[in-house]
Design an enzyme around this catalytic site. Structure first.
Site, PDB file in Angstrom:
ATOM      1  NE  ARG A  88      -3.814  -2.018   2.064  1.00 20.69           N
ATOM      2  CZ  ARG A  88      -3.496  -3.166   2.874  1.00 20.69           C
ATOM      3  NH1 ARG A  88      -2.608  -3.293   3.646  1.00 20.69           N
ATOM      4  NH2 ARG A  88      -4.071  -4.398   2.587  1.00 20.69           N
ATOM      5  CE  LYS A 140       0.743  14.185 -13.976  1.00 20.42           C
ATOM      6  NZ  LYS A 140      -0.037  14.273 -15.360  1.00 20.42           N
ATOM      7  CD  GLU A 175       8.221  18.282 -21.632  1.00 20.36           C
ATOM      8  OE1 GLU A 175       7.844  19.165 -20.974  1.00 20.36           O
ATOM      9  OE2 GLU A 175       7.904  17.065 -22.144  1.00 20.36           O
ATOM     10  CE  LYS A 215       5.643  18.158 -12.918  1.00 19.10           C
ATOM     11  NZ  LYS A 215       5.968  16.937 -13.757  1.00 19.10           N
ATOM     12  CD  GLU A 237      -2.880  16.504 -14.593  1.00 16.82           C
ATOM     13  OE1 GLU A 237      -3.185  15.171 -14.649  1.00 16.82           O
ATOM     14  OE2 GLU A 237      -1.984  16.768 -15.535  1.00 16.82           O
ATOM     15  NE  ARG A 261       0.648  17.661 -12.068  1.00 20.21           N
ATOM     16  CZ  ARG A 261       1.277  16.817 -11.162  1.00 20.21           C
ATOM     17  NH1 ARG A 261       0.678  16.936  -9.977  1.00 20.21           N
ATOM     18  NH2 ARG A 261       2.260  16.094 -11.422  1.00 20.21           N
ATOM     19  CG  ASN A 292      -1.067  19.038 -20.060  1.00 25.75           C
ATOM     20  OD1 ASN A 292      -0.035  18.346 -19.633  1.00 25.75           O
ATOM     21  ND2 ASN A 292      -2.309  18.914 -19.363  1.00 25.75           N
ATOM     22  CG  HIS A 345       2.410  18.385 -23.385  1.00 28.58           C
ATOM     23  ND1 HIS A 345       3.541  19.325 -23.268  1.00 28.58           N
ATOM     24  CD2 HIS A 345       3.412  17.039 -22.731  1.00 28.58           C
ATOM     25  CE1 HIS A 345       4.532  18.920 -22.657  1.00 28.58           C
ATOM     26  NE2 HIS A 345       4.454  17.389 -22.337  1.00 28.58           N
ATOM     27  CG  HIS A 377       0.091  14.022 -25.372  1.00 29.58           C
ATOM     28  ND1 HIS A 377      -0.395  14.539 -24.341  1.00 29.58           N
ATOM     29  CD2 HIS A 377       1.212  13.506 -24.959  1.00 29.58           C
ATOM     30  CE1 HIS A 377       0.287  14.496 -23.324  1.00 29.58           C
ATOM     31  NE2 HIS A 377       1.498  13.962 -23.566  1.00 29.58           N
ATOM     32  CG  HIS A 389       7.131  13.327 -24.498  1.00 23.36           C
ATOM     33  ND1 HIS A 389       5.782  13.576 -24.748  1.00 23.36           N
ATOM     34  CD2 HIS A 389       7.375  14.255 -23.542  1.00 23.36           C
ATOM     35  CE1 HIS A 389       5.262  14.352 -23.960  1.00 23.36           C
ATOM     36  NE2 HIS A 389       6.127  15.067 -23.148  1.00 23.36           N
TER      37      HIS A 389
HETATM   38  N1  LIG Z   1       5.411  11.124 -14.254  1.00 23.81           N
HETATM   39  C1  LIG Z   1       5.501  12.097 -14.910  1.00 23.81           C
HETATM   40  O1  LIG Z   1       5.144  13.286 -14.480  1.00 23.81           O
HETATM   41  C2  LIG Z   1       6.172  12.096 -16.469  1.00 23.81           C
HETATM   42  C3  LIG Z   1       6.055  13.577 -17.047  1.00 23.81           C
HETATM   43  C4  LIG Z   1       6.859  13.254 -18.269  1.00 23.81           C
HETATM   44  C5  LIG Z   1       7.211  11.906 -18.813  1.00 23.81           C
HETATM   45  N2  LIG Z   1       6.921  10.941 -17.997  1.00 23.81           N
HETATM   46  C6  LIG Z   1       7.379   9.877 -18.700  1.00 23.81           C
HETATM   47  O2  LIG Z   1       8.773   9.525 -18.839  1.00 23.81           O
HETATM   48  C7  LIG Z   1       9.104   8.717 -19.604  1.00 23.81           C
HETATM   49  C8  LIG Z   1      10.112   9.215 -20.540  1.00 23.81           C
HETATM   50  O3  LIG Z   1      11.198   9.376 -19.854  1.00 23.81           O
HETATM   51  P1  LIG Z   1      12.851   9.615 -20.564  1.00 23.81           P
HETATM   52  O4  LIG Z   1      12.513  10.691 -21.936  1.00 23.81           O
HETATM   53  O5  LIG Z   1      13.568   9.980 -19.621  1.00 23.81           O
HETATM   54  O6  LIG Z   1      12.844   8.070 -21.313  1.00 23.81           O
HETATM   55  P2  LIG Z   1      13.655   6.927 -20.797  1.00 23.81           P
HETATM   56  O7  LIG Z   1      13.522   6.795 -19.433  1.00 23.81           O
HETATM   57  O8  LIG Z   1      13.408   5.891 -21.663  1.00 23.81           O
HETATM   58  O9  LIG Z   1      15.270   7.352 -21.112  1.00 23.81           O
HETATM   59  C9  LIG Z   1      15.691   7.640 -22.475  1.00 23.81           C
HETATM   60  C10 LIG Z   1      16.846   6.643 -23.003  1.00 23.81           C
HETATM   61  O10 LIG Z   1      18.222   7.422 -22.280  1.00 23.81           O
HETATM   62  C11 LIG Z   1      18.733   6.132 -21.597  1.00 23.81           C
HETATM   63  N3  LIG Z   1      19.460   6.895 -20.284  1.00 23.81           N
HETATM   64  C12 LIG Z   1      18.815   7.394 -19.315  1.00 23.81           C
HETATM   65  N4  LIG Z   1      19.644   7.984 -18.408  1.00 23.81           N
HETATM   66  C13 LIG Z   1      20.987   7.848 -19.262  1.00 23.81           C
HETATM   67  C14 LIG Z   1      22.268   8.464 -19.127  1.00 23.81           C
HETATM   68  N5  LIG Z   1      22.415   9.320 -17.973  1.00 23.81           N
HETATM   69  N6  LIG Z   1      23.333   8.097 -19.810  1.00 23.81           N
HETATM   70  C15 LIG Z   1      22.893   7.247 -20.985  1.00 23.81           C
HETATM   71  N7  LIG Z   1      21.721   6.860 -21.095  1.00 23.81           N
HETATM   72  C16 LIG Z   1      20.693   7.119 -20.415  1.00 23.81           C
HETATM   73  C17 LIG Z   1      17.754   5.200 -21.158  1.00 23.81           C
HETATM   74  O11 LIG Z   1      17.979   3.888 -20.895  1.00 23.81           O
HETATM   75  C18 LIG Z   1      16.690   5.443 -22.464  1.00 23.81           C
HETATM   76  O12 LIG Z   1      17.283   4.429 -23.356  1.00 23.81           O
HETATM   77  C19 LIG Z   1       7.742   8.334 -20.390  1.00 23.81           C
HETATM   78  O13 LIG Z   1       7.310   7.262 -20.149  1.00 23.81           O
HETATM   79  C20 LIG Z   1       6.834   9.375 -20.052  1.00 23.81           C
HETATM   80  O14 LIG Z   1       5.219   8.870 -20.051  1.00 23.81           O
HETATM   81  C21 LIG Z   1       6.652  11.106 -16.913  1.00 23.81           C
HETATM   82 ZN   LIG Z   2       6.009  16.155 -21.793  1.00 20.58          ZN
END
Ligand SMILES: NC(=O)c1ccc[n+]([C@@H]2O[C@H](COP(=O)([O-])OP(=O)(O)OC[C@H]3O[C@@H](n4cnc5c(N)ncnc54)[C@H](O)[C@@H]3O)[C@@H](O)[C@H]2O)c1
Ligand SMILES: [Zn+2]
Length: 364
Positions: free
Chosen positions: A121, A143, A185, A227, A237, A241, A245, A248, A252, A265
């Site tokens: 939990r 999130k 971003e 943020k 949200e 918040r 977006n 976005h 999206h 993205h």
């Molecule tokens: N929770 C939230 O509020 C929120 C907000 C925005 C995005 N997201 C989510 O985030 C995700 C995307 O995150 P991302 O863009 O970080 O992608 P990711 O986590 O897939 O990382 C991108 C790539 O970089 C590699 N990598 C990461 N750090 C590295 C480093 N320091 N050196 C070398 N390689 C490295 C990873 O292995 C991967 O191949 C999506 O799933 C999205 O939905 C969540």
């Molecule tokens: Zn985004």
């Protein structure tokens, strides 16, 4: 070390930012009063680079640590990997006092964060983001989610981290394209709520791309502050918040229309920001200078400013926007800039207008 405090009453937490800060992971968990056991969750790219420093620091502070590695990439935000983490936590005897440390990009942060939110939990989660996107966006705000076949982020929870630890030096191994995508971003924060920050980016974007230390720490810190301010005021949200977006709605739709392939993205968001700019112009809310300043900065950051996809996919974007679950009476909600530093949420934009704006971004 730069510290940003996120004010959320009992769930307040701090974000520490500094080169080399990976090695303070042990100190962070100690100061949280964390129980003896912890699991570091990472992916197959990040683990070999950084898990050793983090586990070394944790062990040095007296914690019992195991590392769980998931495959790199969005596909790991799955029910299968989630179940794997839950079972690993049981095997490691994690209890209500234990800590999950999410070491990686947004994929690891969302997956490990959701596993921590649901295991027994909800147990403590510390985020150690290693992509620019995760540093300035996904690791802050609480999130967490996984994807289903039917769509991204369909199952998740709000679960605030107990602490966030950012070591900008880790970004040096990030592929340049991923770094640029995260900068979309960063630029977004300037447009939606901080004109002086946008101006600093106009001055320093090359230094930020080169990960010059002071500029990087300052920019990440500012984004976290912004943020944190927005998410503290609107944790779940319901209103404010929504301004996050910006870029976005169309972004999206572009991602969905391209089947999440081809565009990262952040690249889709960059195009979405420019489409939003053109919509704001068409509605008489701004002049073209507001869009052109964003365009110039996004281009300098190495982001696309013209549509790289085939025509049929651009048509698909309109379909996606028309069928968006959030659309009301066939109209979509868009965040539009009034000027750099100020946006308005506009709820009755015709999807055709957004699609037309996107068409103007088609390269010659
Ligand atoms: N929770 C939230 O509020 C929120 C907000 C925005 C995005 N997201 C989510 O985030 C995700 C995307 O995150 P991302 O863009 O970080 O992608 P990711 O986590 O897939 O990382 C991108 C790539 O970089 C590699 N990598 C990461 N750090 C590295 C480093 N320091 N050196 C070398 N390689 C490295 C990873 O292995 C991967 O191949 C999506 O799933 C999205 O939905 C969540
Ligand atoms: Zn985004």
């Amino acid at each position: 070390m730069t510290r940003v405090q996120v004010q959320l009453g009992e769930r307040s937490y701090s974000i520490d930012i500094g080169d080399g800060s990976l090695s303070s992971a042990g100190g962070v968990l100690t100061s949280l009063g964390a129980g003896h056991r912890c699991a570091v969750v990472t992916d197959a790219n990040v683990g070999p680079l950084y898990a050793g420093v983090v586990t070394g620091s944790l062990e040095g502070a007296g914690f019992a640590v195991e590392t769980v590695t998931v495959p790199a990439g969005e596909r790991s935000k799955s029910v299968e990997q989630l179940a794997r983490l839950w079972n690993a936590f049981v095997a490691l005897d994690l209890d209500r006092d234990s800590t999950v440390v999410a070491l990686g990009g947004g994929v690891v942060g969302d997956l490990a964060g959701f596993a921590a939110a649901t295991y027994m939990r909800g147990i403590r989660c510390v985020q150690i983001p290693t992509t620019m996107l995760a540093c300035v966006d996904s690791s802050v705000g609480g999130k967490t989610a996984i994807d289903l076949d039917a769509g991204k982020n369909l199952v998740g929870a709000f679960h605030q981290p107990a602490a966030v630890l950012i070591d900008p030096a880790t970004l040096r191994t990030l592929p340049k394209r991923q770094l640029a995508a995260g900068l979309a971003e960063v630029i977004k924060y300037g447009v939606i709520m901080d004109a002086p920050f946008f101006e600093r980016l106009e001055r320093d974007i090359e230094a930020l791309l080169a990960l010059k230390s002071d500029v990087t720490v300052e920019a990440i810190g500012r984004c976290c502050e912004l943020k944190a301010r927005v998410t503290s005021a609107d944790e779940r949200e319901s209103g404010l918040r929504a301004i996050l977006n910006y870029g976005h709605t169309v972004g999206h739709a572009l991602e969905a229309a391209s089947g999440y392939e081809g565009l990262l993205h952040g690249e889709a968001v960059a195009l979405g920001m420019l489409a939003a700019g053109r919509v704001a112009e068409a509605l008489g809310m701004t002049g073209p200078d507001v869009t052109s300043r964003q365009e110039a900065l996004l281009a300098r950051a190495g982001l696309p400013t013209s549509l790289p996809m085939p025509h049929r996919d651009a048509g698909g974007v309109l379909d996606v926007m028309r069928h968006d679950k959030k659309s009301r009476g066939g109209k979509i909600t868009m965040v539009l800039a009034v000027r750099i530093g100020e946006v308005k949420v506009v709820r009755d934009v015709k999807p055709e207008l957004a699609a037309k704006a996107l068409e103007t971004l088609r390269g010659g």
